[in-house]
Design a protein around this motif. Structure first.
Motif, PDB file in Angstrom:
ATOM      1  N   LYS A 261     -14.497  -0.583   2.920  1.00 47.36           N
ATOM      2  CA  LYS A 261     -15.839  -1.059   3.252  1.00 47.36           C
ATOM      3  C   LYS A 261     -15.894  -1.655   4.660  1.00 47.36           C
ATOM      4  N   PRO A 262     -14.868  -2.404   5.097  1.00 47.70           N
ATOM      5  CA  PRO A 262     -14.919  -2.929   6.473  1.00 47.70           C
ATOM      6  C   PRO A 262     -14.998  -1.828   7.531  1.00 47.70           C
ATOM      7  N   GLY A 263     -14.252  -0.734   7.347  1.00 51.08           N
ATOM      8  CA  GLY A 263     -14.315   0.371   8.299  1.00 51.08           C
ATOM      9  C   GLY A 263     -15.687   1.014   8.309  1.00 51.08           C
ATOM     10  N   LEU A 264     -16.233   1.244   7.127  1.00 52.71           N
ATOM     11  CA  LEU A 264     -17.557   1.840   7.015  1.00 52.71           C
ATOM     12  C   LEU A 264     -18.612   0.947   7.662  1.00 52.71           C
ATOM     13  N   GLU A 265     -18.561  -0.337   7.375  1.00 53.47           N
ATOM     14  CA  GLU A 265     -19.541  -1.265   7.969  1.00 53.47           C
ATOM     15  C   GLU A 265     -19.392  -1.317   9.484  1.00 53.47           C
ATOM     16  N   THR A 266     -18.171  -1.273   9.976  1.00 56.46           N
ATOM     17  CA  THR A 266     -17.925  -1.313  11.420  1.00 56.46           C
ATOM     18  C   THR A 266     -18.503  -0.093  12.117  1.00 56.46           C
ATOM     19  N   VAL A 267     -18.258   1.104  11.580  1.00 51.90           N
ATOM     20  CA  VAL A 267     -18.748   2.310  12.250  1.00 51.90           C
ATOM     21  C   VAL A 267     -20.274   2.393  12.166  1.00 51.90           C
ATOM     22  N   LYS A 268     -20.861   1.960  11.052  1.00 50.97           N
ATOM     23  CA  LYS A 268     -22.323   1.980  10.936  1.00 50.97           C
ATOM     24  C   LYS A 268     -22.962   0.973  11.893  1.00 50.97           C
ATOM     25  N   ALA A 269     -22.389  -0.217  11.990  1.00 51.56           N
ATOM     26  CA  ALA A 269     -22.915  -1.227  12.920  1.00 51.56           C
ATOM     27  C   ALA A 269     -22.745  -0.772  14.364  1.00 51.56           C
ATOM     28  N   SER A 270     -21.630  -0.115  14.657  1.00 49.99           N
ATOM     29  CA  SER A 270     -21.397   0.396  16.011  1.00 49.99           C
ATOM     30  C   SER A 270     -22.431   1.462  16.370  1.00 49.99           C
ATOM     31  N   ALA A 271     -22.749   2.329  15.425  1.00 52.08           N
ATOM     32  CA  ALA A 271     -23.759   3.361  15.669  1.00 52.08           C
ATOM     33  C   ALA A 271     -25.122   2.729  15.940  1.00 52.08           C
ATOM     34  N   ALA A 272     -25.506   1.761  15.131  1.00 53.74           N
ATOM     35  CA  ALA A 272     -26.798   1.091  15.327  1.00 53.74           C
ATOM     36  C   ALA A 272     -26.846   0.381  16.668  1.00 53.74           C
ATOM     37  N   ASP A 273     -25.755  -0.274  17.041  1.00 54.52           N
ATOM     38  CA  ASP A 273     -25.684  -0.961  18.339  1.00 54.52           C
ATOM     39  C   ASP A 273     -25.828   0.031  19.488  1.00 54.52           C
ATOM     40  N   LEU A 274     -25.154   1.145  19.407  1.00 53.67           N
ATOM     41  CA  LEU A 274     -25.228   2.125  20.487  1.00 53.67           C
ATOM     42  C   LEU A 274     -26.624   2.728  20.608  1.00 53.67           C
ATOM     43  N   VAL A 275     -27.288   2.990  19.498  1.00 50.38           N
ATOM     44  CA  VAL A 275     -28.658   3.511  19.559  1.00 50.38           C
ATOM     45  C   VAL A 275     -29.568   2.512  20.269  1.00 50.38           C
ATOM     46  N   ARG A 276     -29.422   1.234  19.957  1.00 51.50           N
ATOM     47  CA  ARG A 276     -30.222   0.202  20.649  1.00 51.50           C
ATOM     48  C   ARG A 276     -29.949   0.230  22.149  1.00 51.50           C
ATOM     49  N   ARG A 277     -28.690   0.343  22.539  1.00 51.58           N
ATOM     50  CA  ARG A 277     -28.332   0.403  23.961  1.00 51.58           C
ATOM     51  C   ARG A 277     -28.924   1.637  24.641  1.00 51.58           C
ATOM     52  N   ILE A 278     -28.836   2.781  23.967  1.00 54.29           N
ATOM     53  CA  ILE A 278     -29.360   4.028  24.529  1.00 54.29           C
ATOM     54  C   ILE A 278     -30.865   3.912  24.750  1.00 54.29           C
ATOM     55  N   GLU A 279     -31.567   3.435  23.753  1.00 56.87           N
ATOM     56  CA  GLU A 279     -33.026   3.349  23.867  1.00 56.87           C
ATOM     57  C   GLU A 279     -33.458   2.299  24.891  1.00 56.87           C
ATOM     58  N   ARG A 280     -32.760   1.197  24.945  1.00 56.94           N
ATOM     59  CA  ARG A 280     -33.070   0.169  25.959  1.00 56.94           C
ATOM     60  C   ARG A 280     -32.817   0.713  27.357  1.00 56.94           C
ATOM     61  N   SER A 281     -31.717   1.433  27.515  1.00 54.79           N
ATOM     62  CA  SER A 281     -31.390   2.029  28.796  1.00 54.79           C
ATOM     63  C   SER A 281     -32.467   3.025  29.225  1.00 54.79           C
ATOM     64  N   ALA A 282     -32.935   3.852  28.288  1.00 47.76           N
ATOM     65  CA  ALA A 282     -33.970   4.845  28.603  1.00 47.76           C
ATOM     66  C   ALA A 282     -35.288   4.161  28.968  1.00 47.76           C
ATOM     67  N   GLU A 283     -35.632   3.104  28.249  1.00 41.32           N
ATOM     68  CA  GLU A 283     -36.874   2.371  28.542  1.00 41.32           C
ATOM     69  C   GLU A 283     -36.833   1.725  29.922  1.00 41.32           C
ATOM     70  N   ASP A 284     -35.706   1.127  30.243  1.00 37.11           N
ATOM     71  CA  ASP A 284     -35.567   0.393  31.511  1.00 37.11           C
ATOM     72  C   ASP A 284     -35.184   1.292  32.678  1.00 37.11           C
ATOM     73  N   GLY A 285     -34.813   2.532  32.387  1.00 40.73           N
ATOM     74  CA  GLY A 285     -34.378   3.438  33.444  1.00 40.73           C
ATOM     75  C   GLY A 285     -33.065   3.031  34.082  1.00 40.73           C
ATOM     76  N   LEU A 286     -32.235   2.354  33.304  1.00 40.33           N
ATOM     77  CA  LEU A 286     -30.941   1.870  33.792  1.00 40.33           C
ATOM     78  C   LEU A 286     -29.816   2.592  33.091  1.00 40.33           C
ATOM     79  N   PRO A 287     -28.641   2.627  33.711  1.00 42.56           N
ATOM     80  CA  PRO A 287     -27.495   3.233  33.023  1.00 42.56           C
ATOM     81  C   PRO A 287     -27.083   2.393  31.819  1.00 42.56           C
ATOM     82  N   LEU A 288     -26.337   3.026  30.931  1.00 38.77           N
ATOM     83  CA  LEU A 288     -25.817   2.328  29.759  1.00 38.77           C
ATOM     84  C   LEU A 288     -24.899   1.229  30.225  1.00 38.77           C
TER      85      LEU A 288
END
Length: 191
Positions: free
Chosen positions: A164-191
């Motif tokens: 469960k810790p591995g599963l939770e880690t990879v799912k949280a990492s995916a959610a974090d990266l999506v937030r970074r990608i979308e914020r980067s696209a909105e702001d026009g800045l690199p990741l």
């Protein structure tokens, strides 16, 4: 835009059909992703590898004609050697029928394989023999439009009890990266 349909092997369909491929490719282009390696995504993959203590980690986007690892962490000393003493190179581009990320994308949910050899659908995958991958942990990158952009994943050359810790880690990492990608696209800045 080209899309390679899945190929059946015997009675098993090893690579699932990806009906969302054209929309995904358009979305990736709009976001400016999957066009070149990204040092920020390499750092993200290295961080994920450290969190789950795995030799391999990837930020993978399914693109026209295959998969592209925009973020990649591979071991400095490859764990698999060929008969001639050389090691296969784990490149940034792989065909769609290699690995397990295409399954995560089509399933739209995380996939945990503690020993890929225990699953007939996955045991015959080329990465098992070529790179010695025996365990896999991956989660989809689903953006706010509902598009699965790709995956974040980790893999090991030995069977692993990710738990469960591995599963939770990879799912949280995916959610974090999506937030970074979308914020980067909105702001026009690199990741």
């Amino acid at each position: 835009m080209s899309y390679d349909p899945p190929r059946p092997v015997g009675r098993l369909l090893l690579t699932p059909e990806d009906r969302e491929a054209p929309a995904r490719v358009r979305r990736l282009h709009r976001l400016g992703l999957a066009q070149r390696p990204d040092p920020a995504l390499d750092a993200f993959a290295a961080h994920l590898a450290g969190l789950v203590e795995a030799p391999y980690a990837m930020v993978n986007f399914l693109v026209e004609g295959g998969q592209f690892f925009a973020g990649l962490r591979v071991p400095e000393i490859p764990p698999v050697r060929r008969g001639d003493g050389t090691s296969p190179e784990f490149g940034r581009v792989q065909p769609r029928d290699r690995g397990f990320c295409p399954h995560v994308v089509v399933r739209r949910k995380a996939l945990v394989l503690e020993d890929v050899r225990d699953y007939p659908r996955f045991a015959g995958n080329a990465v098992v023999d070529e790179f010695g991958i025996h365990s896999y942990l991956g989660a989809p990158l689903i953006d706010s439009t509902g598009t699965v952009l790709g995956t974040v994943s980790a893999a090991d050359v030995r069977p692993r009890t990710w738990g469960k810790p591995g599963l939770e880690t990879v799912k949280a990492s995916a959610a974090d990266l999506v937030r970074r990608i979308e914020r980067s696209a909105e702001d026009g800045l690199p990741l």
